[in-house]
Design a protein around this motif. Structure first.
Motif, mmCIF file in Angstrom:
data_model
loop_
_atom_site.group_PDB
_atom_site.id
_atom_site.type_symbol
_atom_site.label_atom_id
_atom_site.label_comp_id
_atom_site.label_asym_id
_atom_site.label_seq_id
_atom_site.Cartn_x
_atom_site.Cartn_y
_atom_site.Cartn_z
ATOM 1 N N LEU A 1 0.846 -1.194 0.000
ATOM 2 C CA LEU A 1 0.000 0.000 0.000
ATOM 3 C C LEU A 1 0.876 1.237 0.000
ATOM 4 C CD1 LEU A 1 -3.024 0.849 0.230
ATOM 5 C CD2 LEU A 1 -2.606 1.157 2.673
ATOM 6 N N VAL A 2 0.653 2.129 -0.964
ATOM 7 C CA VAL A 2 1.445 3.353 -1.075
ATOM 8 C C VAL A 2 0.519 4.534 -1.318
ATOM 9 C CG1 VAL A 2 3.494 2.182 -1.950
ATOM 10 C CG2 VAL A 2 1.807 3.060 -3.566
ATOM 11 N N PHE A 3 0.992 5.716 -0.956
ATOM 12 C CA PHE A 3 0.254 6.941 -1.234
ATOM 13 C C PHE A 3 0.300 7.228 -2.725
ATOM 14 C CE2 PHE A 3 0.361 11.619 -1.734
ATOM 15 C CZ PHE A 3 -0.954 11.874 -1.368
ATOM 16 N N GLY A 4 -0.844 7.575 -3.305
ATOM 17 C CA GLY A 4 -0.931 7.732 -4.753
ATOM 18 C C GLY A 4 -0.595 9.107 -5.276
ATOM 19 N N GLY A 5 -0.257 10.068 -4.399
ATOM 20 C CA GLY A 5 -0.031 11.435 -4.853
ATOM 21 C C GLY A 5 1.421 11.813 -5.047
ATOM 22 N N GLU A 6 2.313 10.826 -5.135
ATOM 23 C CA GLU A 6 3.726 11.130 -5.321
ATOM 24 C C GLU A 6 3.990 11.676 -6.729
ATOM 25 O OE1 GLU A 6 6.161 11.348 -3.426
ATOM 26 O OE2 GLU A 6 6.165 9.860 -1.808
ATOM 27 N N SER A 7 5.180 12.241 -6.918
ATOM 28 C CA SER A 7 5.577 12.755 -8.225
ATOM 29 C C SER A 7 5.726 11.606 -9.216
ATOM 30 C CB SER A 7 6.910 13.508 -8.116
ATOM 31 O OG SER A 7 7.959 12.582 -7.872
ATOM 32 N N GLU A 8 5.721 11.939 -10.494
ATOM 33 C CA GLU A 8 5.880 10.926 -11.524
ATOM 34 C C GLU A 8 7.242 10.252 -11.434
ATOM 35 O OE1 GLU A 8 3.630 9.656 -13.574
ATOM 36 O OE2 GLU A 8 2.231 10.927 -12.463
ATOM 37 N N VAL A 9 8.256 11.006 -11.033
ATOM 38 C CA VAL A 9 9.590 10.423 -10.887
ATOM 39 C C VAL A 9 9.579 9.342 -9.811
ATOM 40 C CG1 VAL A 9 11.974 10.876 -10.152
ATOM 41 C CG2 VAL A 9 10.818 12.460 -11.709
ATOM 42 N N MET A 10 8.968 9.656 -8.653
ATOM 43 C CA MET A 10 8.922 8.681 -7.562
ATOM 44 C C MET A 10 8.116 7.456 -7.964
ATOM 45 S SD MET A 10 10.687 9.278 -4.882
ATOM 46 C CE MET A 10 9.864 8.073 -3.834
ATOM 47 N N LYS A 11 6.985 7.660 -8.606
ATOM 48 C CA LYS A 11 6.159 6.529 -9.032
ATOM 49 C C LYS A 11 6.924 5.628 -9.993
ATOM 50 C CE LYS A 11 1.693 8.923 -8.696
ATOM 51 N NZ LYS A 11 0.546 9.463 -9.468
ATOM 52 N N ARG A 12 7.579 6.240 -10.952
ATOM 53 C CA ARG A 12 8.295 5.474 -11.974
ATOM 54 C C ARG A 12 9.472 4.706 -11.366
ATOM 55 N NH1 ARG A 12 8.638 9.302 -15.149
ATOM 56 N NH2 ARG A 12 10.751 10.058 -14.711
ATOM 57 N N GLN A 13 10.223 5.362 -10.487
ATOM 58 C CA GLN A 13 11.384 4.718 -9.888
ATOM 59 C C GLN A 13 10.963 3.612 -8.920
ATOM 60 O OE1 GLN A 13 14.479 5.034 -10.716
ATOM 61 N NE2 GLN A 13 14.160 6.699 -12.167
ATOM 62 N N ARG A 14 9.924 3.868 -8.145
ATOM 63 C CA ARG A 14 9.408 2.832 -7.251
ATOM 64 C C ARG A 14 8.988 1.594 -8.037
ATOM 65 N NH1 ARG A 14 5.247 5.781 -3.029
ATOM 66 N NH2 ARG A 14 6.643 5.910 -1.213
ATOM 67 N N PHE A 15 8.236 1.831 -9.102
ATOM 68 C CA PHE A 15 7.752 0.713 -9.907
ATOM 69 C C PHE A 15 8.922 -0.083 -10.483
ATOM 70 C CE2 PHE A 15 6.616 -1.098 -14.040
ATOM 71 C CZ PHE A 15 5.542 -1.906 -13.673
ATOM 72 N N ALA A 16 9.930 0.624 -10.981
ATOM 73 C CA ALA A 16 11.073 -0.040 -11.604
ATOM 74 C C ALA A 16 11.805 -0.928 -10.608
ATOM 75 C CB ALA A 16 12.032 1.000 -12.184
ATOM 76 N N GLN A 17 11.946 -0.457 -9.366
ATOM 77 C CA GLN A 17 12.673 -1.228 -8.364
ATOM 78 C C GLN A 17 11.828 -2.355 -7.784
ATOM 79 O OE1 GLN A 17 15.879 -0.879 -7.661
ATOM 80 N NE2 GLN A 17 16.101 0.859 -9.045
ATOM 81 N N LEU A 18 10.581 -2.041 -7.420
ATOM 82 C CA LEU A 18 9.745 -3.025 -6.726
ATOM 83 C C LEU A 18 9.283 -4.149 -7.652
ATOM 84 C CD1 LEU A 18 7.593 -0.647 -4.484
ATOM 85 C CD2 LEU A 18 9.557 -2.036 -3.803
ATOM 86 N N SER A 19 9.001 -3.822 -8.910
ATOM 87 C CA SER A 19 8.516 -4.854 -9.834
ATOM 88 C C SER A 19 9.562 -5.937 -10.073
ATOM 89 C CB SER A 19 8.100 -4.225 -11.162
ATOM 90 O OG SER A 19 9.187 -3.555 -11.774
ATOM 91 N N GLN A 20 10.844 -5.599 -9.901
ATOM 92 C CA GLN A 20 11.919 -6.587 -10.048
ATOM 93 C C GLN A 20 11.895 -7.609 -8.915
ATOM 94 O OE1 GLN A 20 15.799 -4.737 -10.468
ATOM 95 N NE2 GLN A 20 14.925 -3.026 -11.598
ATOM 96 N N ASN A 21 11.304 -7.232 -7.784
ATOM 97 C CA ASN A 21 11.330 -8.074 -6.587
ATOM 98 C C ASN A 21 9.961 -8.636 -6.226
ATOM 99 O OD1 ASN A 21 14.023 -7.554 -6.492
ATOM 100 N ND2 ASN A 21 13.936 -6.130 -4.781
ATOM 101 N N ASN A 22 9.104 -8.793 -7.231
ATOM 102 C CA ASN A 22 7.793 -9.428 -7.036
ATOM 103 C C ASN A 22 6.881 -8.615 -6.116
ATOM 104 O OD1 ASN A 22 6.088 -11.506 -7.830
ATOM 105 N ND2 ASN A 22 6.607 -12.814 -6.096
ATOM 106 N N VAL A 23 7.019 -7.287 -6.181
ATOM 107 C CA VAL A 23 6.201 -6.390 -5.368
ATOM 108 C C VAL A 23 5.342 -5.529 -6.289
ATOM 109 C CG1 VAL A 23 6.189 -4.547 -3.640
ATOM 110 C CG2 VAL A 23 7.984 -6.305 -3.579
ATOM 111 N N GLU A 24 4.054 -5.452 -5.980
ATOM 112 C CA GLU A 24 3.138 -4.602 -6.748
ATOM 113 C C GLU A 24 2.599 -3.505 -5.842
ATOM 114 O OE1 GLU A 24 -1.256 -5.000 -8.807
ATOM 115 O OE2 GLU A 24 0.236 -6.553 -9.234
ATOM 116 N N MET A 25 2.647 -2.274 -6.313
ATOM 117 C CA MET A 25 2.158 -1.143 -5.526
ATOM 118 C C MET A 25 0.639 -1.026 -5.653
ATOM 119 S SD MET A 25 5.033 1.784 -6.235
ATOM 120 C CE MET A 25 4.779 1.704 -8.013
#
Length: 299
Positions: free
Chosen positions: A147-171
């Protein structure tokens, strides 16, 4: 759910440009270069961030009964630690993940539940850098819904997704229509893992008053209601910064003692919440300048 309350804004500062600049900097420089500039900026936040400054000083005066001068210097150290863990995150975003290391305490509890068919809850907190364990640790058996806050910047969203998706994590972004709760419930039903913060009240009225150190505060019941409804295990996860590139992950089971009696879902959630707070208190009292709640929290 008022996730944009006056108590908590839920966003990482700097905006798209500032965050992109940090990522560029750490592609070419050691993270300690960022620490140096951070030290220069802390007086600005202490002077002009009066509300946050008062809140963190009150935390030390109320919970630890420190004097105002000692509390001020503890607040200074807390700002230092907070700035470092934030910069560490951007260092990882820049491709420096391999330079960070973690040691684990109690990870066998996690491994045991991962191998079971039942889903479970990871109760996180704003201690150290909880998010970094999602970047550095990987398992392929169960999917983790964070569970994450949905109002982050596009940079944070994109970087989070790139890192977490590699480790079997979905936001799973928090939404005003509460639809994120359906996603979390479905994840548990399918035997997966959900992780959500359990030490802040995001505008919800469902809370419970608990003693914490020498003070009292309201803690959320909602994260534990999700577990109580499904009757699934709960693990508390704490992540603390040890040194420049070293972190420690501590995993503890959140018990729900009922002496064999049948209890209601509400009661089960309250027991879990209280026991989580005890675990949180135990860890925070040993790492007092790594709990990042910069708003009035204690009564």
């Amino acid at each position: 759910m008022d996730v944009k309350s006056d108590k908590w804004k839920g966003t990482t500062g700097g905006g798209n440009f500032g965050q992109k600049s940090l990522i560029f900097l750490f592609k070419h420089c050691d993270v300690r270069v960022g620490y140096f500039f951070m030290y220069l900026s802390i007086p600005f936040y202490l002077i002009f961030g009066a509300k946050a400054r008062r809140a963190i000083i009150h935390y030390f005066t109320k919970v630890y009964d420190y004097g105002k001068i000692k509390s001020f210097f503890k607040a200074w150290k807390t700002y230092n630690n907070f700035g470092k863990v934030m910069l560490d995150r951007f260092s990882i975003f820049s491709g420096q993940k391999s330079k960070f290391h973690v040691e684990c305490d109690g990870v066998e509890l996690f491994d045991e539940l991962v191998k079971s068919p039942q889903g479970f809850v990871l109760a996180g907190s704003h201690t150290g850098n909880f998010e970094i364990c999602g970047y550095l640790l990987k398992q392929e058996i169960k999917k983790i819904y964070a569970l994450v806050f949905g109002g982050e910047s596009e940079v944070m969203k994109r970087q989070r997704f790139a890192q977490l998706s590699q480790n079997n994590v979905e936001m799973v972004a928090v939404k005003d229509d509460m639809s994120h709760l359906f996603t979390l419930n479905e994840a548990l039903e399918n035997g997966n893992i959900i992780t959500l913060p359990a030490d802040r009240i995001f505008g919800s009225s469902k809370s419970i008053k608990c003693k914490f150190g020498k003070a009292e505060a309201e803690f959320p019941v909602g994260p534990f209601a999700v577990a109580a409804i499904r009757n699934v295990p709960v693990l508390a996860v704490f992540v603390f910064k040890l040194s420049t590139r070293n972190y420690k992950i501590i995993v503890r089971k959140v018990e729900c003692e009922n002496n064999g009696d049948k209890i209601s879902t509400k009661k089960r959630a309250e027991i879990l919440a209280k026991n989580f707070v005890k675990l949180l208190e135990n860890q925070i009292l040993k790492n007092e300048t790594q709990w990042f709640n910069f708003y009035e929290f204690f009564n």
